[in-house]
Design an enzyme around this catalytic site. Sequence first.
Site, short mmCIF file in Angstrom:
data_model
loop_
_atom_site.label_atom_id
_atom_site.label_comp_id
_atom_site.label_asym_id
_atom_site.label_seq_id
_atom_site.Cartn_x
_atom_site.Cartn_y
_atom_site.Cartn_z
CG ASP A 272 22.52 28.88 4.84
OD1 ASP A 272 22.47 29.66 5.79
OD2 ASP A 272 22.30 27.66 4.94
NE ARG A 273 28.28 28.62 9.95
CZ ARG A 273 28.40 28.90 11.24
NH1 ARG A 273 29.20 29.87 11.63
NH2 ARG A 273 27.71 28.23 12.14
CG ASP A 274 25.57 26.31 10.06
OD1 ASP A 274 26.80 26.24 9.89
OD2 ASP A 274 25.04 26.93 11.00
#
Length: 185
Positions: free
Chosen positions: A13-15
């Site tokens: 996942d990024r954020d």
Amino acid sequence: MKNSISKAVVFLDRDGTINEDVGYLSDPKGLVLIEGAGEAIKKLNSANIKVIVVSNQSGVGRGYYTNDDVEKVNKRLFELLSPTGAQIDGIYYCSHHPDFKCDCRKPSTGLAKQAALEHEIDGLRSYVVGDKGSDVDLAGNIGAKGILVLTGKGTDEHKNNDIAADHVAKDLREAVDWILDDLNA
């Protein structure tokens, strides 16, 4: 010597996992890496493990920002990771509003399937690392192992939800160490 054939893939996942979750990030200047994230990704690269980012970016579907804004933030992510030597093999995101029925919004499998086709990752051991239940659920939906990190929204998710993670890690560094131990077990 680095093996030329990847033995695994890690979907990140990024954020809240790689960078601080500031809520609907649209300005690249607001992107701040979580401490140790670059080094953790570099460890995966050094172990010849593919690293693919899969992210829900509903701010586009909500009209808060555009796909171009997401691309600029993703470009900034590459720039911030570069000094650490970390490399991401691909970034895939769902821009749909959560009410829109699509197959790309996590925990649906569309993004992972697209990445699998484009990066020839069929049959590899896979892991999903993220700070939300939807990340862990994606892992279950694609037959991967799911790791919940306690960065971003992870601590609240862990306290308030029944998340069936294969492992809970303090941060991405700890998650990567667990993945590398699991692959060598």
